[in-house]
Design a protein around this motif. Structure first.
Motif, PDB file in Angstrom:
ATOM      1  N   ALA A   9       0.745  -1.254   0.178  1.00  0.00           N
ATOM      2  CA  ALA A   9       0.067   0.085   0.047  1.00  0.00           C
ATOM      3  C   ALA A   9       0.913   1.271  -0.006  1.00  0.00           C
ATOM      4  CB  ALA A   9      -0.934  -0.002   1.271  1.00  0.00           C
ATOM      5  N   ARG A  10       0.249   2.284  -0.848  1.00  0.00           N
ATOM      6  CA  ARG A  10       1.241   3.440  -0.936  1.00  0.00           C
ATOM      7  C   ARG A  10       1.564   3.940   0.386  1.00  0.00           C
ATOM      8  NH1 ARG A  10      -2.616   6.343  -5.033  1.00  0.00           N
ATOM      9  NH2 ARG A  10      -3.947   5.168  -3.579  1.00  0.00           N
TER      10      ARG A  10
ATOM     11  N   ARG B 273      -8.609   2.614   2.429  1.00  0.00           N
ATOM     12  CA  ARG B 273      -7.869   2.530   1.193  1.00  0.00           C
ATOM     13  C   ARG B 273      -6.748   1.699   1.301  1.00  0.00           C
ATOM     14  NH1 ARG B 273      -8.268   7.420   0.649  1.00  0.00           N
ATOM     15  NH2 ARG B 273      -6.329   8.277   1.457  1.00  0.00           N
ATOM     16  N   SER B 274      -5.937   1.911   2.399  1.00  0.00           N
ATOM     17  CA  SER B 274      -4.771   1.049   2.445  1.00  0.00           C
ATOM     18  C   SER B 274      -4.938  -0.586   2.609  1.00  0.00           C
ATOM     19  CB  SER B 274      -3.797   1.310   3.820  1.00  0.00           C
ATOM     20  OG  SER B 274      -3.476   2.719   3.660  1.00  0.00           O
TER      21      SER B 274
ATOM     22  N   HIS C 105      -7.515  -1.929   1.203  1.00  0.00           N
ATOM     23  CA  HIS C 105      -7.999  -2.343  -0.288  1.00  0.00           C
ATOM     24  C   HIS C 105      -7.006  -2.609  -1.092  1.00  0.00           C
ATOM     25  CE1 HIS C 105     -10.330  -2.297  -3.744  1.00  0.00           C
ATOM     26  NE2 HIS C 105      -9.296  -1.546  -4.478  1.00  0.00           N
ATOM     27  N   GLU C 106      -5.687  -1.569  -0.836  1.00  0.00           N
ATOM     28  CA  GLU C 106      -4.498  -1.708  -1.594  1.00  0.00           C
ATOM     29  C   GLU C 106      -3.834  -3.026  -1.365  1.00  0.00           C
ATOM     30  OE1 GLU C 106      -2.305   1.608  -1.292  1.00  0.00           O
ATOM     31  OE2 GLU C 106      -3.846   3.110  -2.366  1.00  0.00           O
TER      32      GLU C 106
ATOM     33  N   SER D  73      -3.074  -6.120  -3.908  1.00  0.00           N
ATOM     34  CA  SER D  73      -1.881  -6.394  -4.327  1.00  0.00           C
ATOM     35  C   SER D  73      -1.249  -7.797  -3.992  1.00  0.00           C
ATOM     36  CB  SER D  73      -0.884  -5.449  -3.974  1.00  0.00           C
ATOM     37  OG  SER D  73      -0.933  -5.000  -2.760  1.00  0.00           O
TER      38      SER D  73
END
Length: 327
Positions: free
Chosen positions: A153-154, A178-179, A181-182, A186
């Motif tokens: 996650a970014r 959001r993290s 989900h990432e 991935s």
């Protein structure tokens, strides 16, 4: 969800290991049982309310020994008894102890309930409503598994992997989601399924003397949520539990362990009588702030020696003196 260091994946039951719920401290200190001040703390604790905050039960034998210890040293009380004391403004009996469970994984039904019933000890379980009837893992276990299987996650690209959960917990809730989900999209593997309690299981627990309380819909850290999310997390779980139980819950456990004034305002609107923190403290036998009741953090693998120092308040006092953070 008390504050904790993050780490490797573990079963979704006790939270004492590094793979714990992201809001829970760890510590040792069995030697404190032999400290000269322990009798003084034990005498003081007799005039306080000890609320024990477990998660699951991974060691039924040790848990049973703890319950036996409670029967010898304390007066186990029910959630209703605490509520009645608050309503009538009448202190609970000396050495009162309430047993509670956060998150309520299946071990509360399979391991805790039989042990409690064998000894006639009541308890309370605080439920994450969106997991009921599913096979979804707790989000902190899922995040750890995904990160160990290629998930990226970014917002999590820097720092040691052991800090993953701590960093997720510290994010504003939209960033945490959001993290997650990432990490899901991935990772090269999906996390194993985890069978959760069903609505019928909640009724079985209540029938067995374990009161059911609200622990929000998805277990976010409320302090990182906006006002709309705080309200939605509490009311959504409240409505689901009312539907399953046939009556509204009257008790709430803050999933981030600490008090949130916005959450308390929502609880007051909904008619909640009791709210529980995870601050690793004893409280008064008549709670001064019924929606801010202190709890002691413990798990089923805690030795009886250390269990005694937690119950007396000595271990929590030592932790505060040493500067260990609690939620």
């Amino acid at each position: 969800m008390p504050a904790s260091p993050a780490g490797g994946h573990q079963p979704a039951a006790d939270r004492q290991t590094p793979a714990a719920d992201p809001c829970r401290p760890d510590g040792r200190g069995e030697w404190l049982r032999f400290a000269p001040v322990q009798p003084l703390f034990r005498a003081r604790a007799a005039q306080r309310l000890a609320v024990l905050a477990y998660h699951g039960v991974t060691d039924p034998r040790s848990f049973g020994a703890q319950l036996d210890r409670l029967r010898r040293l304390a007066t186990p009380v029910s959630l209703d008894a605490v509520q009645q004391a608050v309503t009538e403004r009448r202190p609970l009996p000396p050495r009162s102890v309430l047993v509670t469970f956060d998150d309520a994984d299946r071990s509360v039904l399979t391991h805790a309930l039989p042990a409690l019933n064998d000894r006639g000890i009541p308890a309370a379980a605080f439920v994450i409503s969106e997991l009921i009837g599913t096979e979804r893992p707790f989000w902190w276990h899922e995040a750890d598994f995904l990160a160990r299987h290629g998930g990226r996650a970014r917002s999590l690209d820097c720092g040691h992997p052991s800090q993953l959960l701590r960093r997720l917990k510290a994010m504003p809730d939209p960033d945490r989601r959001r993290s997650l989900h990432e990490l899901r999209v991935s990772a090269d593997r999906r996390p194993p399924r985890q069978e959760q309690l069903t609505p019928a299981d909640l009724l079985a627990l209540r029938e067995g003397g374990v009161a059911i309380g609200n622990h929000t819909q998805g277990h976010p850290c409320l302090g990182r949520c906006d006002d709309v999310t705080v309200r939605a997390e509490i009311t959504g779980a409240h409505e689901a539990l009312t539907r399953w139980l046939g009556e509204p819950p009257a008790a709430f456990a803050y999933p981030d362990g600490g008090h949130d004034p916005r959450a308390e305002a929502v609880l007051q609107e909904l008619g909640y009588r009791l709210g529980f923190l995870s601050d690793h403290r004893l409280g008064p036998r008549l709670p001064h702030h019924p929606l801010q009741i202190s709890r002691l953090q413990v798990d089923s693998t805690t030795s009886t020696r250390r269990f005694d120092t937690i119950l007396s308040g000595l271990e929590p006092a030592y932790r505060r003196w040493r500067g260990h953070a609690v939620a």
